[in-house]
Scaffold this motif. Structure first.
Motif, mmCIF file in Angstrom:
data_model
loop_
_atom_site.group_PDB
_atom_site.id
_atom_site.type_symbol
_atom_site.label_atom_id
_atom_site.label_comp_id
_atom_site.label_asym_id
_atom_site.label_seq_id
_atom_site.Cartn_x
_atom_site.Cartn_y
_atom_site.Cartn_z
ATOM 1 N N PRO A 155 0.805 -1.227 0.000
ATOM 2 C CA PRO A 155 0.000 0.000 0.000
ATOM 3 C C PRO A 155 0.842 1.283 0.000
ATOM 4 C CG PRO A 155 -0.976 -1.618 1.471
ATOM 5 C CD PRO A 155 0.330 -2.201 1.016
ATOM 6 N N ALA A 156 1.954 1.278 0.732
ATOM 7 C CA ALA A 156 2.781 2.489 0.782
ATOM 8 C C ALA A 156 3.355 2.773 -0.611
ATOM 9 C CB ALA A 156 3.918 2.303 1.794
ATOM 10 N N TRP A 157 3.812 1.710 -1.285
ATOM 11 C CA TRP A 157 4.350 1.839 -2.646
ATOM 12 C C TRP A 157 3.289 2.442 -3.565
ATOM 13 C CZ3 TRP A 157 3.762 0.688 -7.698
ATOM 14 C CH2 TRP A 157 4.888 0.512 -8.506
ATOM 15 N N LEU A 158 2.081 1.903 -3.443
ATOM 16 C CA LEU A 158 1.000 2.348 -4.326
ATOM 17 C C LEU A 158 0.622 3.799 -4.052
ATOM 18 C CD1 LEU A 158 -1.174 -0.897 -4.255
ATOM 19 C CD2 LEU A 158 0.054 0.041 -6.241
ATOM 20 N N ASP A 159 0.566 4.174 -2.764
ATOM 21 C CA ASP A 159 0.233 5.563 -2.438
ATOM 22 C C ASP A 159 1.287 6.522 -2.982
ATOM 23 O OD1 ASP A 159 -2.086 4.880 -1.196
ATOM 24 O OD2 ASP A 159 -1.291 4.983 0.854
ATOM 25 N N HIS A 160 2.527 6.133 -2.799
ATOM 26 C CA HIS A 160 3.628 6.958 -3.295
ATOM 27 C C HIS A 160 3.506 7.191 -4.803
ATOM 28 C CE1 HIS A 160 7.650 8.284 -4.302
ATOM 29 N NE2 HIS A 160 7.888 7.167 -4.979
ATOM 30 N N VAL A 161 3.219 6.132 -5.511
ATOM 31 C CA VAL A 161 3.138 6.243 -6.963
ATOM 32 C C VAL A 161 1.881 7.015 -7.379
ATOM 33 C CG1 VAL A 161 2.839 4.894 -9.090
ATOM 34 C CG2 VAL A 161 4.570 4.210 -7.403
ATOM 35 N N ARG A 162 0.758 6.699 -6.736
ATOM 36 C CA ARG A 162 -0.495 7.378 -7.078
ATOM 37 C C ARG A 162 -0.370 8.889 -6.883
ATOM 38 N NH1 ARG A 162 -4.250 9.006 -3.609
ATOM 39 N NH2 ARG A 162 -3.611 7.537 -1.984
ATOM 40 N N LEU A 163 0.242 9.297 -5.753
ATOM 41 C CA LEU A 163 0.347 10.721 -5.445
ATOM 42 C C LEU A 163 1.400 11.418 -6.300
ATOM 43 C CD1 LEU A 163 -0.097 10.454 -1.579
ATOM 44 C CD2 LEU A 163 -1.702 11.486 -3.223
ATOM 45 N N SER A 164 2.265 10.646 -6.902
ATOM 46 C CA SER A 164 3.258 11.229 -7.821
ATOM 47 C C SER A 164 2.711 11.335 -9.240
ATOM 48 C CB SER A 164 4.516 10.362 -7.851
ATOM 49 O OG SER A 164 5.047 10.200 -6.561
ATOM 50 N N ALA A 165 1.731 10.471 -9.569
ATOM 51 C CA ALA A 165 1.212 10.410 -10.939
ATOM 52 C C ALA A 165 0.297 11.595 -11.230
ATOM 53 C CB ALA A 165 0.449 9.102 -11.135
ATOM 54 N N LEU A 166 0.261 12.004 -12.494
ATOM 55 C CA LEU A 166 -0.539 13.168 -12.889
ATOM 56 C C LEU A 166 -1.357 12.866 -14.137
ATOM 57 C CD1 LEU A 166 2.243 15.879 -12.491
ATOM 58 C CD2 LEU A 166 0.190 15.651 -11.059
ATOM 59 N N ARG A 167 -2.544 13.483 -14.172
ATOM 60 C CA ARG A 167 -3.314 13.446 -15.412
ATOM 61 C C ARG A 167 -3.192 14.791 -16.102
ATOM 62 N NH1 ARG A 167 -9.531 11.522 -15.456
ATOM 63 N NH2 ARG A 167 -10.110 13.725 -15.404
ATOM 64 N N LEU A 168 -2.864 14.775 -17.375
ATOM 65 C CA LEU A 168 -2.787 15.992 -18.185
ATOM 66 C C LEU A 168 -3.860 15.903 -19.261
ATOM 67 C CD1 LEU A 168 0.276 15.570 -17.062
ATOM 68 C CD2 LEU A 168 0.883 17.109 -18.922
ATOM 69 N N PRO A 169 -4.152 17.008 -19.930
ATOM 70 C CA PRO A 169 -5.133 16.918 -21.014
ATOM 71 C C PRO A 169 -4.650 15.926 -22.076
ATOM 72 C CG PRO A 169 -4.668 19.205 -20.452
ATOM 73 C CD PRO A 169 -3.665 18.374 -19.714
ATOM 74 N N GLY A 170 -5.376 14.853 -22.224
ATOM 75 C CA GLY A 170 -5.044 13.863 -23.255
ATOM 76 C C GLY A 170 -3.859 12.981 -22.947
ATOM 77 N N GLY A 171 -3.319 13.057 -21.734
ATOM 78 C CA GLY A 171 -2.142 12.234 -21.458
ATOM 79 C C GLY A 171 -1.851 12.126 -19.980
ATOM 80 N N SER A 172 -0.650 11.641 -19.695
ATOM 81 C CA SER A 172 -0.254 11.373 -18.318
ATOM 82 C C SER A 172 1.077 12.053 -18.034
ATOM 83 C CB SER A 172 -0.127 9.863 -18.102
ATOM 84 O OG SER A 172 -1.343 9.220 -18.431
ATOM 85 N N GLY A 173 1.463 12.015 -16.752
ATOM 86 C CA GLY A 173 2.731 12.613 -16.354
ATOM 87 C C GLY A 173 3.007 12.267 -14.907
ATOM 88 N N ALA A 174 4.050 12.891 -14.344
ATOM 89 C CA ALA A 174 4.362 12.621 -12.938
ATOM 90 C C ALA A 174 5.206 13.751 -12.362
ATOM 91 C CB ALA A 174 5.123 11.299 -12.805
ATOM 92 N N PHE A 175 5.061 13.930 -11.033
ATOM 93 C CA PHE A 175 5.987 14.802 -10.331
ATOM 94 C C PHE A 175 7.324 14.083 -10.216
ATOM 95 C CE2 PHE A 175 2.125 16.761 -8.207
ATOM 96 C CZ PHE A 175 2.305 18.031 -8.749
ATOM 97 N N VAL A 176 8.407 14.776 -10.595
ATOM 98 C CA VAL A 176 9.707 14.105 -10.592
ATOM 99 C C VAL A 176 10.783 14.896 -9.846
ATOM 100 C CG1 VAL A 176 9.233 12.782 -12.693
ATOM 101 C CG2 VAL A 176 10.287 15.061 -12.867
ATOM 102 N N SER A 177 10.370 15.890 -9.064
ATOM 103 C CA SER A 177 11.324 16.524 -8.140
ATOM 104 C C SER A 177 10.542 17.061 -6.952
ATOM 105 C CB SER A 177 12.110 17.661 -8.817
ATOM 106 O OG SER A 177 11.363 18.870 -8.764
#
Lengths: 688, 688
Positions: free
Chosen positions: B46-68
């Motif tokens: 669960p900790a792994w999943l939360d970390h990844v979920r909260l880092s992941a981003l939705r953009l218009p028409g695509g995806s992304g992530a916080f990386v710093s």
């Protein structure tokens, strides 16, 4: 418009003269100069052609060329491979490690290897016609023809002092005598390591982009001295660029482009799919065997790779035969020829029925194709050996005229005998797995009640029967196989070895199918010749003859084509070689993309921009391996070593949209000799 | 055994659990940990999943992530492309030349761009059930459901202060509320040049081996300061090697994997081939136009490239739907579900007839597919515009419930309006060529007597009619198009412009077909939902729901696959990038493989061994563009930017033999930032 077969494609056909562009494997007496001139603004003249012809060489199973004034011969590593293997010894694995003579005195003699130059050609069509009196019955005329031709060949040999042989072009439209100078003191000068010559191993076979340095250098000697050929190819300093005109001079082995639509359809719809399905079964049996462990995987890895490669080839031949544009063109060409034949009473009388007769014969072949296909070694190499020895002994004992096709001449029998010699000890587990699968396949195909299945299984399950056969036979042992091959025919007939006994039963069952196939084949051959002669009467030498391992010239240009969903780059580079090696790592897929140590060490010394391989639209096929690629100056620019996947159906047609030959760029050879192999003495000789 | 359809393939199906391996776009509440653990010896907690979920981003028409830690956002260049274009100006072509902020103060605001993090999810299936009293008639229950869901969303928004939206999974099996933190101050930090981000242009789209550096960096600000996200992804220093476990967290947009066999067969046999044939016609018209000269070629090159790309996609979707192994699996899955439904009286009552009803509805769609397909803009962009404006005005004027699909909600209408805005002046010759071809196609399809053809041609030849329409219309002019779009509905109805008049006739003819399509679609939707709910009742969450642009996790590994007749290398390198640039030369195919100046100048500074792109077996689809690829430590190792050609039929199924996602390797991004762009401040931030 049928949606699955858009009519637009057929329209495209009419628009696309491009389909024929650059097509053809032309004899040197009939190079289509006007056509080349019109497209490329240049055409070879007689001096150009003589220079190239006298530089070109025929090797066993491939092509080559003289590339220095001192008799250096350039060909492919894969053409030279078995010869290099022959002169290797346990302490010197020249295949794996490559070879470079320190100087001329260290070049290694290759006993048995012969290369030949086409010195003279003579059209004897008219002479032959004159020699055979008109009005003779068919059989007598045939005999008279044969004798007259033998006399003409003898006369040519006497006159030229050269090895002369008859050449039948256009399936009988023309007869020539080709006279060769034969060189039999051939020595190995330089061979790169197998891993760089065949980078990507069989995986990459028939593919592009490609990164193989598939070359090898021999030297011809006469009287113990380097031979000075009348002509040799000079190496281009500039090299090619995209769009440049390219010629290929070499020896394409065999094409069937004059086959009828019925023959191609049978290959597409039944004969190839049967072979494909059978390969697929054996492939699966071997994969299942390999999955049992690392040792099992090692045991079958070479066999599997060969199988996968055959599978790839049949798959793409079938796909090619389904291509609507290409097949529409084949259909249209047949229709046009039929129309022309119908307009000429003489042609109509001779060939008007031939298409129909061939269609019937093909149907007969198809009717027995399943059974015929199952009457083989069923995946067992031991059973295959037993069958081979048996048939060979049976046929050899008969007069020539009564033998089945493939066993007729002394040369045929030699070939069969050579094919029987393999020296590895067969693994019983592999044999058993493959044979069980092969027997299962027969059972699934024909059902338990079929006489073939009854003979194969003797009432047991495929697995049990395979176990009994493999456990009982002595033929896993190379010595036992040699003994069987050398025994008198009666010994094979009487052998109690269960594998030999099964071979006898299969042979007995197969014979009626063989005879029926043979009868159908003789109709196909006879009627095919009639069609070919009609075609020659209509089109004459505006067309090129089917390939027959005589010297041909093809023209084309460095040109991209669709590949892998995008366009293929016209050239690859040394940078790409290292990209693939890095992208795979050294160990992947049994080191298929691993680099030899020297290529790792010298990486920094090489210019990554150096062109390594390239594609061109030249029409080539097996036998062209090792052919020189020439620019318009007649200089050497490349070395053909493969075709892309679209050349697989090239047996039947050439399609300029997709068909590309794949060649080593000569700049890569020079750069490698200089920077990787420190072979400066060779580079100096080449650039001299 | 049927030779063209070897039974061995079907056997293989039974053997190949591999077909399902690594399949699935899993919701974060239902990651198949046991399955991943069993195959890879690791599963996210669960900790792994939360970390990844909260880092992941939705953009218009695509995806992304916080990386710093300071809110740097990594996504694809092609996701960012239109936003970069928006902030470019004539003096600063950031698309062509790229952009790098000299420091944080020079980062460029991107008005309108929003990114969102999924902060909370709530399963409201039970709450919703409770809120809707049993025994209500269907319509009332639907209304009550809708109202209850709206209340639950409002409550979630009030409670969390976040943007909340309802999410329907398993076609109604579960309902959730997903709550997002929305960031709307997003600034451009770094974008590479288009030529390196999209190296190989559209040619290389959906292919591999690939050499694209398809990344872009934004930064999120809050209150004028860099935003510090709760979680961000750390960059792996070690990177991946072949065989390594990989996760992809992103927003796959849409799959139809629960479509019935009848739907897939209709796509394969009629609907896709119709689109393909139509694309082929237009493509040929444009090619013929381009063949007239260099200027003509330039005019249509972008349009042609787009067409060729669509053509490639439909072609491969059809091929995928013909794959015997994949389709046998689809067929078998349908058969199994039908059997389970038949065993359960409740399910049988609800969904037992659904497959048959869908098959009928699909037949109805197919029956009118040809006519429907011809009632469009017939290749003319001006006619397309007129049709679009007309339909938009007509539908907008009606009450919501009476509008046709695609024009129903305010959001639908906005989308249509946005689609109508294009500002280029249309070339009359191109318009005429395409329209003439489109009219010819209708004539060929339906014959001159058909009312559709009569309306389209008004008794003239396609060429004459196209000339008259294009000469007579004002809609080639962007100003005229804007005026039409902004005019009152009556003005469109009364316009004398011949293109608008034709649009009115087409609209009138199309309406009955639209209605019939709509009726068929509503059967398909309704019965599809019944099947989906039955599937959910049978399999529950052992399966994953169809993609819907919500956050999903897929797992897999870096893995080769068959490609181009050989095996695809798992990684490409910078060396391979230069190989392709060198192999093509800078100008080929409109500079498709040309390198930006900076990439030519810095070549020697780059390590050619650096991995550039890689493939992995992760199950992805459009919308996943820009998704982070993670290793088992949850570190960033790559950036999804495409799928190989086998992902094209991925809308319908996943096939682990061939299906691969294509990602940029993060080592390439770091190496490029450092050695090509001198962006050491960014590298420091990333590795901080």
């Amino acid at each position: 418009m049928s949606p699955s077969n858009p009519s637009g494609l057929f329209l495209a056909l009419l628009l696309c003269a491009a389909l024929r562009a650059d097509e053809g494997m032309w004899t040197f007496d009939n190079v289509p100069a006007a056509r080349i001139q019109a497209k490329y603004g240049f055409a070879p003249d007689p001096a150009w052609l003589d220079h190239v012809r006298l530089s070109a060489l025929r090797l066993p199973g491939g092509s080559g060329a003289f590339v220095s004034r001192d008799g250096l011969v350039l060909t492919n590593h894969h053409v030279a491979h078995s010869w290099i293997e022959k002169i290797a010894d346990p302490g010197h694995d020249y295949v794996k490690n490559g070879f470079l003579a320190a100087d001329r005195s260290r070049e290694l003699p290759v006993p048995g290897l012969e290369v030949r130059t086409l010195m003279a050609t003579e059209n004897v069509t008219a002479a032959l016609k004159k020699a055979v009196r008109g009005g003779l019955p068919d059989a007598e005329a045939g005999k008279a023809r044969k004798e007259a031709l033998a006399r003409l060949v003898q006369a040519a040999e006497a006159r030229t002092g050269l090895a002369s042989e008859p050449v039948t072009l256009y399936h009988g439209g023309e007869t020539w005598i080709y006279s060769y100078q034969v060189h039999s003191d051939v020595r190995l000068v330089m061979a790169p390591e197998f891993a760089i010559a065949a980078f990507g191993h069989d995986w990459d076979n028939f593919t592009y982009p490609r990164h193989d340095l598939d070359f090898c250098l021999f030297r011809v000697y006469e009287h113990g001295e380097p031979y000075r050929p009348a002509q040799h190819l000079r190496w281009s300093r500039a090299g090619l660029k995209a769009g440049d005109l390219t010629f290929v001079a070499g020896h394409p082995a065999r094409t069937s482009r004059q086959d009828t639509l019925a023959q191609m359809e049978a290959a597409r719809d039944l004969l190839d799919p049967l072979r494909l399905a059978s390969l697929d079964h054996t492939r699966k049996a071997l994969h299942a065997f390999a999955a049992q462990g690392a040792e099992q995987a090692r045991l079958v890895s070479a066999q599997l790779m060969t199988l996968e490669n055959s599978y790839k080839i049949y798959l793409h031949e079938i796909e090619g035969l389904k291509d609507p544009v290409a097949m529409a063109r084949v259909t249209e060409a047949e229709r046009q020829l039929q129309a022309k034949v119908a307009q000429d009473p003489r042609l109509q009388a001779s060939a008007g029925q031939s298409w129909g007769l061939i269609r019937h014969a093909v149907q007969e072949r198809c009717a027995i194709a399943r059974e015929s296909a199952l009457l083989d070694g069923r995946g067992s190499r031991a059973l295959n050996h037993a069958l081979g020895v048996l048939r060979w002994k049976l046929e050899a004992a008969k007069p020539e005229a009564q033998r089945v096709v493939g066993y007729r001449t002394a040369r045929d029998l030699e070939k069969v005998e050579a094919g029987l010699a393999f020296s590895d000890r067969l693994d019983p587990a592999v044999e058993q797995a493959c044979l069980a699968q092969g027997l299962q396949e027969a059972l699934d195909e024909l059902g338990p009640a079929h006489p073939i299945v009854a003979a194969l299984l003797e009432g047991r399950s495929p697995r049990d029967r395979a176990r009994a056969l493999v456990t009982g036979t002595r033929l896993l042992d190379p010595a036992a196989r040699t003994a069987l091959a050398q025994a008198r025919p009666g010994a094979v007939r009487d052998s109690a070895d269960p594998m030999v006994a099964l071979a006898r039963r299969i042979e007995l069952l197969a014979r009626p199918y063989l005879r029926r196939n043979e009868a159908a084949d003789s109709v196909i051959t006879e009627q095919g010749a009639r069609i070919a002669q009609a075609r020659f009467a209509v089109y004459g030498k505006a067309d090129y003859p089917d390939a027959d391992f005589t010297l041909r010239l093809s023209y084309g240009s460095v040109e991209s084509c669709p590949a892998n969903g995008t366009l293929a780059q016209p050239f690859t580079t040394f940078g790409g070689l290292y990209d693939r090696a890095d992208g795979w790592g050294p160990d992947a897929e049994d080191h298929s993309w691993g680099l030899p140590p020297r290529w790792q060490e010298r990486r920094a010394a090489l210019d990554p921009r150096t062109p390594l391989d390239f594609i061109s639209s030249n029409d080539i096929i097996g036998g062209n391996s090792g052919s020189p690629v020439l620019n318009r100056e007649g200089e050497l620019v490349g070395l053909v070593f493969d075709g892309n996947i679209a050349t697989v159906p090239g047996r039947f047609y050439y399609d300029s949209r997709f068909n590309r030959s794949v060649s080593v760029d000569c700049r890569a050879i020079l750069e490698a000799l200089d920077k990787v192999y420190d072979a400066s003495w060779l580079v100096r000789e080449i650039l001299d």
